[in-house]
Design an enzyme around this catalytic site. Structure first.
Site, short mmCIF file in Angstrom:
data_model
loop_
_atom_site.label_atom_id
_atom_site.label_comp_id
_atom_site.label_asym_id
_atom_site.label_seq_id
_atom_site.Cartn_x
_atom_site.Cartn_y
_atom_site.Cartn_z
N ASP A 73 0.98 -1.51 -0.14
CA ASP A 73 0.09 0.12 0.07
C ASP A 73 1.13 1.25 -0.23
OD1 ASP A 73 0.42 -1.04 3.18
OD2 ASP A 73 0.10 0.82 3.25
N GLU A 131 0.47 1.47 6.54
CA GLU A 131 0.77 2.72 6.33
C GLU A 131 0.14 3.09 7.05
OE1 GLU A 131 2.99 4.66 5.58
OE2 GLU A 131 4.04 3.86 3.67
#
Length: 418
Positions: free
Chosen positions: A101, A165
């Site tokens: 991601d 994240e």
């Protein structure tokens, strides 16, 4: 070991091609492309002869568990992915754990490059996620591809995880599925240094009450913006005190345990005294500090600021904790020589000795080490200063060196078949 390093030295162009393909998949956390990139990588792994475990994550079930580390991005779908190179037997296993991601690109006008273009210029490949951390993922993939011919004795697996994240969904689901190894390297952007520790990070929300009134008669109201000022000052003072004496691993940073307010929203009309304010921010967690102790420190600082203010003492600021919970973590002292052997592998591949330091940001290292019980370090291509900003990029030469180092380290750790 020399053979596997040499085999990778002519692969920089092929690494750039794969990295460009990955950057062109805009796998922003929570988007459909975060699932799409896992499908692409599963196909690549199968084509390279790896055994593949590609599964849908039950997002609702996983996020409801008490141990889940939190999230800041809504998701209805996510997938896990592991590519396994089985060993010949008798050796230690190794996990290479990389997240797929990326954060949003932000204002496209701030970029001079296409945020998802993957263009190469002067040895740098540009695009969101090139540095954090698709460059490291490519290094891991090419290292494992080279190891197929070297036939390590222990298993080598590449874990591609989503949601790093904003909390660590992918690594949490990976461990929940039962994947483990004797050691783990996270090829995060460290500039090819070795990082055995991470500070933690907690996300908080402050709710400040004022009293709305017409702006022409502002003296009859109480501005929530003005009442926020002493609270903000208290947070800056808390930050100063928490960074006055830090662990030696963190001394390369001026503020290893930063506290910052990232968003502020106040009022609802230009000519009205703002009657409320909501501020959201991030608090660094010190090495060896519990999440509970960090939360308590911030809550006490806010409470003291309120007690010293006539209005806030009667209308105290509310502190809420939400989003991802990144505990601090470090490599255990009894790591089996992981730190030294990874550094030696880098020296064999690139020359020179990598520096060793702790990172001021949270990562999946705390899940791999703390929850999974796997000794883990970070080592990979890319400059931290190039993460999350416009014109993010990574050096292709560093990607190649990282691949060589990871392959050499894997053979040393897992053992080479005779």
């Amino acid at each position: 070991m020399t053979g596997v390093v040499e085999a990778l030295r002519g692969q920089t162009g092929a690494m750039a091609e794969l990295l460009a393909e990955l950057v062109r998949i805009p796998s922003v956390g929570g988007s459909a492309a975060e699932v799409e990139i896992q499908e692409f990588l599963a196909g690549w792994m199968r084509d390279e002869g790896l055994e593949v475990d590609h599964w849908p994550i039950d997002v609702a079930a996983v996020t409801a568990e008490d141990a889940f580390p939190g999230a800041e991005v809504p998701r209805t779908r996510a997938s896990g992915l592991v590519g396994l190179l089985p060993g010949t037997g008798g050796g230690r296993s190794l996990m290479l754990n990389a997240h797929v991601d990326v954060v949003p690109p932000g204002d496209p006008g701030a970029w001079t490059e296409d945020p998802f273009g993957g263009r190469v210029a002067d040895g740098l490949l540009y695009g969101r996620g090139a540095c954090d951390m698709k460059g490291g993922l490519v290094a891991a993939l090419f290292a494992v591809r080279a190891l197929r011919r070297a036939r390590p004795r222990g298993d080598v697996l590449v874990a591609c995880v989503a949601g790093e994240e904003d909390g660590g969904l992918g690594s949490y689901a990976l461990l929940r599925r039962g994947w483990r190894a004797d050691a783990c390297v996270i090829p995060a952007p460290t500039g090819l240094d070795v990082v055995p520790a991470n500070a933690g990070a907690l996300t908080f929300r402050l709710r400040v009450r004022g009293r709305a009134a017409h702006a022409a008669r502002r003296g009859t109201g109480v501005s929530a913006v003005e009442r926020f000022w002493p609270v903000f000052a208290a947070l800056r003072d808390l930050e100063r005190r928490r960074n006055a004496d830090v662990d030696p691993l963190m001394r390369r940073w001026d503020l290893p345990y930063a506290i910052e307010i990232g968003t502020v929203r106040a009022g609802d009309w230009p000519s009205t005294v703002p009657g409320d304010l909501v501020a959201e921010g991030r608090m660094g967690v010190a090495l060896g500090e519990s999440e509970r102790a960090a939360r308590q420190a911030l809550e006490e600082a806010v409470a003291d600021a309120c007690a010293a203010d006539d209005w806030l003492s009667q209308h105290p600021v509310r502190v809420e904790w939400w989003g991802g919970r990144f505990a601090s973590a470090r490599l255990p002292a009894d790591d089996g020589g992981l730190l030294e052997r990874l550094g030696a592998a880098h020296t064999r591949a690139a020359g020179g000795t990598p520096q060793v330091w702790g990172a001021p940001y949270g990562s999946d290292l705390r899940l791999i080490t703390g929850l999974g019980g796997i000794p883990a370090v970070q080592y990979g291509p890319g400059d931290v200063a190039r993460m999350h900003g416009p014109d993010e990029c990574v050096s292709l030469a560093e990607v190649a060196v990282a691949a060589q180092t990871l392959a050499a380290f894997a053979l040393d750790h897992c053992g080479a078949a005779g």
